[in-house]
Scaffold this motif. Structure first.
Motif, PDB file in Angstrom:
ATOM      1  N   PRO A 176      51.518  17.708  99.331  1.00  0.00           N
ATOM      2  CA  PRO A 176      51.465  17.043  98.023  1.00  0.00           C
ATOM      3  C   PRO A 176      52.820  16.463  97.648  1.00  0.00           C
ATOM      4  N   VAL A 177      52.793  15.486  96.763  1.00  0.00           N
ATOM      5  CA  VAL A 177      54.025  14.779  96.415  1.00  0.00           C
ATOM      6  C   VAL A 177      55.062  15.713  95.815  1.00  0.00           C
ATOM      7  N   ASP A 178      54.617  16.787  95.141  1.00  0.00           N
ATOM      8  CA  ASP A 178      55.558  17.710  94.492  1.00  0.00           C
ATOM      9  C   ASP A 178      55.798  18.975  95.303  1.00  0.00           C
ATOM     10  N   ALA A 179      55.506  18.939  96.607  1.00  0.00           N
ATOM     11  CA  ALA A 179      55.745  20.105  97.459  1.00  0.00           C
ATOM     12  C   ALA A 179      57.232  20.444  97.495  1.00  0.00           C
ATOM     13  N   PRO A 180      57.586  21.734  97.533  1.00  0.00           N
ATOM     14  CA  PRO A 180      59.006  22.103  97.628  1.00  0.00           C
ATOM     15  C   PRO A 180      59.585  21.669  98.965  1.00  0.00           C
ATOM     16  N   CYS A 181      60.891  21.409  98.958  1.00  0.00           N
ATOM     17  CA  CYS A 181      61.531  20.956 100.193  1.00  0.00           C
ATOM     18  C   CYS A 181      62.249  22.114 100.865  1.00  0.00           C
ATOM     19  N   PRO A 182      62.298  22.113 102.185  1.00  0.00           N
ATOM     20  CA  PRO A 182      63.046  23.144 102.901  1.00  0.00           C
ATOM     21  C   PRO A 182      64.550  22.931 102.759  1.00  0.00           C
ATOM     22  N   GLU A 183      65.292  23.958 103.101  1.00  0.00           N
ATOM     23  CA  GLU A 183      66.748  23.907 102.951  1.00  0.00           C
ATOM     24  C   GLU A 183      67.367  22.826 103.806  1.00  0.00           C
ATOM     25  N   TRP A 184      66.788  22.506 104.956  1.00  0.00           N
ATOM     26  CA  TRP A 184      67.388  21.491 105.816  1.00  0.00           C
ATOM     27  C   TRP A 184      67.310  20.100 105.205  1.00  0.00           C
ATOM     28  N   ALA A 206      81.140   7.429 110.898  1.00  0.00           N
ATOM     29  CA  ALA A 206      81.532   8.108 112.136  1.00  0.00           C
ATOM     30  C   ALA A 206      81.004   9.537 112.192  1.00  0.00           C
ATOM     31  N   ALA A 207      80.866  10.167 111.021  1.00  0.00           N
ATOM     32  CA  ALA A 207      80.448  11.575 110.975  1.00  0.00           C
ATOM     33  C   ALA A 207      78.939  11.743 110.939  1.00  0.00           C
ATOM     34  N   LEU A 208      78.203  10.672 110.823  1.00  0.00           N
ATOM     35  CA  LEU A 208      76.767  10.755 110.569  1.00  0.00           C
ATOM     36  C   LEU A 208      76.028  11.544 111.637  1.00  0.00           C
ATOM     37  N   GLU A 209      76.360  11.333 112.894  1.00  0.00           N
ATOM     38  CA  GLU A 209      75.657  12.030 113.967  1.00  0.00           C
ATOM     39  C   GLU A 209      75.886  13.537 113.935  1.00  0.00           C
ATOM     40  N   ARG A 210      76.970  13.970 113.272  1.00  0.00           N
ATOM     41  CA  ARG A 210      77.277  15.403 113.206  1.00  0.00           C
ATOM     42  C   ARG A 210      76.818  16.024 111.898  1.00  0.00           C
ATOM     43  N   ALA A 211      76.097  15.295 111.094  1.00  0.00           N
ATOM     44  CA  ALA A 211      75.655  15.809 109.798  1.00  0.00           C
ATOM     45  C   ALA A 211      74.690  16.975 109.978  1.00  0.00           C
ATOM     46  N   PRO A 212      74.727  17.942 109.080  1.00  0.00           N
ATOM     47  CA  PRO A 212      73.797  19.072 109.188  1.00  0.00           C
ATOM     48  C   PRO A 212      72.354  18.603 109.027  1.00  0.00           C
ATOM     49  N   GLY A 213      71.528  18.942 110.003  1.00  0.00           N
ATOM     50  CA  GLY A 213      70.120  18.582 109.918  1.00  0.00           C
ATOM     51  C   GLY A 213      69.831  17.111 110.153  1.00  0.00           C
ATOM     52  N   ARG A 214      70.753  16.374 110.763  1.00  0.00           N
ATOM     53  CA  ARG A 214      70.534  14.941 110.941  1.00  0.00           C
ATOM     54  C   ARG A 214      69.277  14.671 111.767  1.00  0.00           C
ATOM     55  N   ARG A 215      69.091  15.405 112.846  1.00  0.00           N
ATOM     56  CA  ARG A 215      67.948  15.167 113.713  1.00  0.00           C
ATOM     57  C   ARG A 215      66.640  15.563 113.038  1.00  0.00           C
TER      58      ARG A 215
END
Length: 279
Positions: A176-184, A206-215
């Motif tokens: 649903p549109v108002d579902a809670p989001c996970p921490e990632w 430059a840092a984008l690829e190393r962002a937490p949870g990027r993938r």
């Protein structure tokens, strides 16, 4: 003529314009608060090409590439005019910046372009020129593409990036549109907000690829590239303002940003008023 701050908006799921959500309400209100632009140049995540292309159709079609399963979406039309002369000028700016651009005289408006514009400018009376991204070339390339567009902002043209702060479609499907989001999701959302606030676009790219949870948040990168187009169009020293933050369907962060080009010509007072208009 009023300068227009480049914007980034998250367009979310294809049927976002049909339902009710905080992001939909925000986009409707945003359009009412903005100074009226002379034209909109929109970089959508859904036009991804090998090299920069600029839409030069006089009457761009409304494209429905992702409307399956969304009742009523395929019937929607956004009849804004194009601006062939402006498209030619944009292609010239890109070529002058060393980017091998050309004009596509047939290109219509995909849902990443027309869906947010239908909420922001429902009268469809402002000319729209789409511009493609090249997701395989990365964030630094899109900063450069945006910088080539910077002269347009002083001419009253809105440079709009339309993508998604997060875009894991598989994780959002059926929720649903108002579902809670996970921490990632929230961790990446805030990492990006902090990186934009730091005021160093090149370092952020430059840092984008190393962002937490990027993938997890971006299995493919195309929905982040329009943000860097808008950021680049604001020029060096841009003040960043987060205009909206929400999450739809648990995994689609719907944040929006204004990039106020305080350091790139025009009066600071005039540019400050742009941000006041979207407060």
């Amino acid at each position: 003529m009023t300068a227009i701050a480049p914007l980034f908006v998250s367009h979310g799921a294809p049927d976002m314009i049909l339902g009710h959500s905080p992001a939909r309400a925000f986009l409707q209100d945003l359009g009412r608060r903005l100074p009226r632009p002379q034209a909109v140049v929109v970089a959508s995540a859904h036009w991804d090409s090998g090299r920069p292309l600029v839409g030069g159709a006089a009457r761009p079609d409304t494209l429905h590439e992702l409307c399956a399963g969304a009742r009523g979406l395929c019937q929607k039309r956004y009849g804004a005019p194009g601006a062939p002369a402006l498209a030619d000028r944009i292609a010239g700016l890109l070529v002058d910046a060393g980017l091998p651009a050309s004009v596509d005289r047939e290109r219509g408006l995909d849902h990443g372009a027309w869906a947010p514009l239908a909420l922001m400018f429902p009268d469809a009376d402002i000319p729209v020129v789409p511009i493609s991204i090249q997701s395989r070339l990365g964030a630094a390339h899109h900063l450069a593409l945006g910088r080539a567009l910077a002269p347009l902002t002083d001419a009253g043209v809105l440079v709009l990036g339309s993508g998604g702060i997060t875009n894991n479609v598989h994780a959002s499907h059926g929720r649903p549109v108002d579902a809670p989001c996970p921490e990632w999701v929230s961790r990446f959302q805030e990492w990006l907000a902090d990186g934009l606030a730091a005021g160093d676009p090149a370092a952020l790219a430059a840092a984008l690829e190393r962002a937490p949870g990027r993938r997890e948040n971006h299995p493919t990168p195309e929905h982040l590239m329009p943000l860097f187009v808008a950021l680049g169009a604001a020029g060096p020293g841009a003040a960043v303002r987060r205009l909206h933050a929400s999450v739809a369907h648990g995994a689609l962060a719907m944040d929006a940003y204004a990039f106020n080009p305080l350091a790139t010509g025009g009066s600071a007072a005039a540019r400050s008023r742009i941000l006041e208009d979207v407060a």
